[in-house]
Design an enzyme around this catalytic site. Sequence first.
Site, PDB file in Angstrom:
ATOM      1  N   ASP A  81       0.180  63.699  48.430  1.00 29.38           N
ATOM      2  CA  ASP A  81      -0.922  61.748  48.132  1.00 29.38           C
ATOM      3  C   ASP A  81      -2.052  61.752  48.501  1.00 29.38           C
ATOM      4  OD1 ASP A  81       0.270  62.182  50.777  1.00 29.38           O
ATOM      5  OD2 ASP A  81       0.208  59.502  50.702  1.00 29.38           O
ATOM      6  N   GLU A 139       2.523  60.130  52.408  1.00 24.97           N
ATOM      7  CA  GLU A 139       2.836  60.704  53.537  1.00 24.97           C
ATOM      8  C   GLU A 139       1.375  59.579  54.669  1.00 24.97           C
ATOM      9  OE1 GLU A 139       0.597  61.567  57.540  1.00 24.97           O
ATOM     10  OE2 GLU A 139      -0.691  61.755  55.804  1.00 24.97           O
TER      11      GLU A 139
END
Length: 394
Positions: A81, A139
Site C-alpha cells: 500500500d 500496512e
Amino acid sequence: MKISELLAAAQPLQEQLSAWRRDFHRHPEIGYEEIRTSGIVAAHLASLGLEVTTNVGRTGVVGVLRGETPGPTIGLRADMDALPIQDQKTVSYASEVPDTAHLCGHDAHTAILMGAAQLLAGLGRPKKGNIKFVFQPAEEGLAGAREMIKDGVLDNPKVDVMAGLHMFPGLDTGTLGVSKGVAFASADSLTIKILGKGGHAARPHEGVDAIAVAAQVISALQNIPSRMVDPLEPVVITIGKISGGYMGAALAPEVELTGTVRTLSAGVRAQMPAMIEQVVAGVCSSFGAGYELSYGEGYPIVLNDPGMVDLMTETSEELLGEKVWNYIKPSTGGEDFAFYCEKVPGVFFRLGSGNGEERTRYPLHHPKFDLDETALPYGVAMLSAMALNFLNRN
C-alpha cells in the site's frame, strides 16, 4: 546454487525490478484498494508456476513454492500500500494519482519479493519444506497483517517463521540494519475532546475556553514520559491534530485533539491509558472543563526473534562475503509485521537505500522520498538466501 552466488544471480533482474517499482510508484493504491497492484503480483506468481491465492486479507496475494518433500515453511512478506500524501518529486515515475504516493518504499518491497519469487522458482522446488510469498495490503495504519492472519495466511502450509525487510535511507546501499529484540514500537491512537463553555472572547471569565484548556492538556501530557515513566523506558506522546473553535472573537466550546502513543515495552504500553486519563482529568477539572477520551490499541511491538536475527546476519555474511550489517536502535515507528511476530518467530530488518545523492536522503513519509534502485537486487538476494538457508538448516 550456493548462497554466495545469489547476489550475482539477482543482479540481472535490476532492470525488471526497477520497472516494476516505477510502475507501482506511478500508480499507487492506498490500503485495501490495491486492486491493480495485487493483479500484477498474482499474474507474475502464476507465470512462475506457483500456487496462488488472491483476496487474502481483502486485497492480499499469497504464492507458495512447495518443496519435493514435506518440511518447514518460511514466509517472506512485502507490503503493497501507498500513503495518502502528495508526491512532490519531479521524476518520470512520479505518482499519477493526486494525494497518493509510495513514500515509504512499499513499491520497492513488492518489486523485491516478486524478484525473489522469480529467482527461487527458477532454482526449482526445494528438496524439502516450502516458501510462502506474502504480499500484504494496508500496512499503513489499517492492520493488513492482522486481516491476512484472520484469513489463514499462516496456514496451509503452516508457516513456521517469517522474514521481512524495509527500505531505509539512513543506511548506505548494500548495508543492513537489524535490532535484536524489540525492533519497532507499539503504535496506539489517542483522541481527546475538551468540553468547555462558549462565550465572548472579550469576557473569557464567563465561559470555559476549551482552547486554553487544550493547550494545558498538551503540555501536561509531556510530563508522562518525562516524569511519570522510568526514564530508561522510551515513550512518545504526540498530538498531531487540533480541531476547534469558530472565530477569533469567540471562546471555543469544544476542541478535539488527535494523536499517537508509542512505547518500546508492552508493560509500559499497558499503563498508558490510565496515565493519560489521570492527566487529562486533572487538568480539565482544574479549569472547570469536561472531557471525552478515546484510546485505541493499534500495532503491537515488533519483537525480533534472536534465532531469526542470527539467520539474517549469518546469511548476509555468507551471501556478501563480509560483514555489512549492524545492530541498530529500535524505532519508535510502528509496523504491523508485529502481528506475524506474535504468532511465529520472525525478523524484520532494514535494507540500506541511500547512495549519498540528495534525492535518497529524504526520510520515510517525506513528500520527496526516493531510493537508490540498485538496492533492489540486494533485497532479492537477501530474502532468497534467508529462505534457502532456513530450509537447509531445518
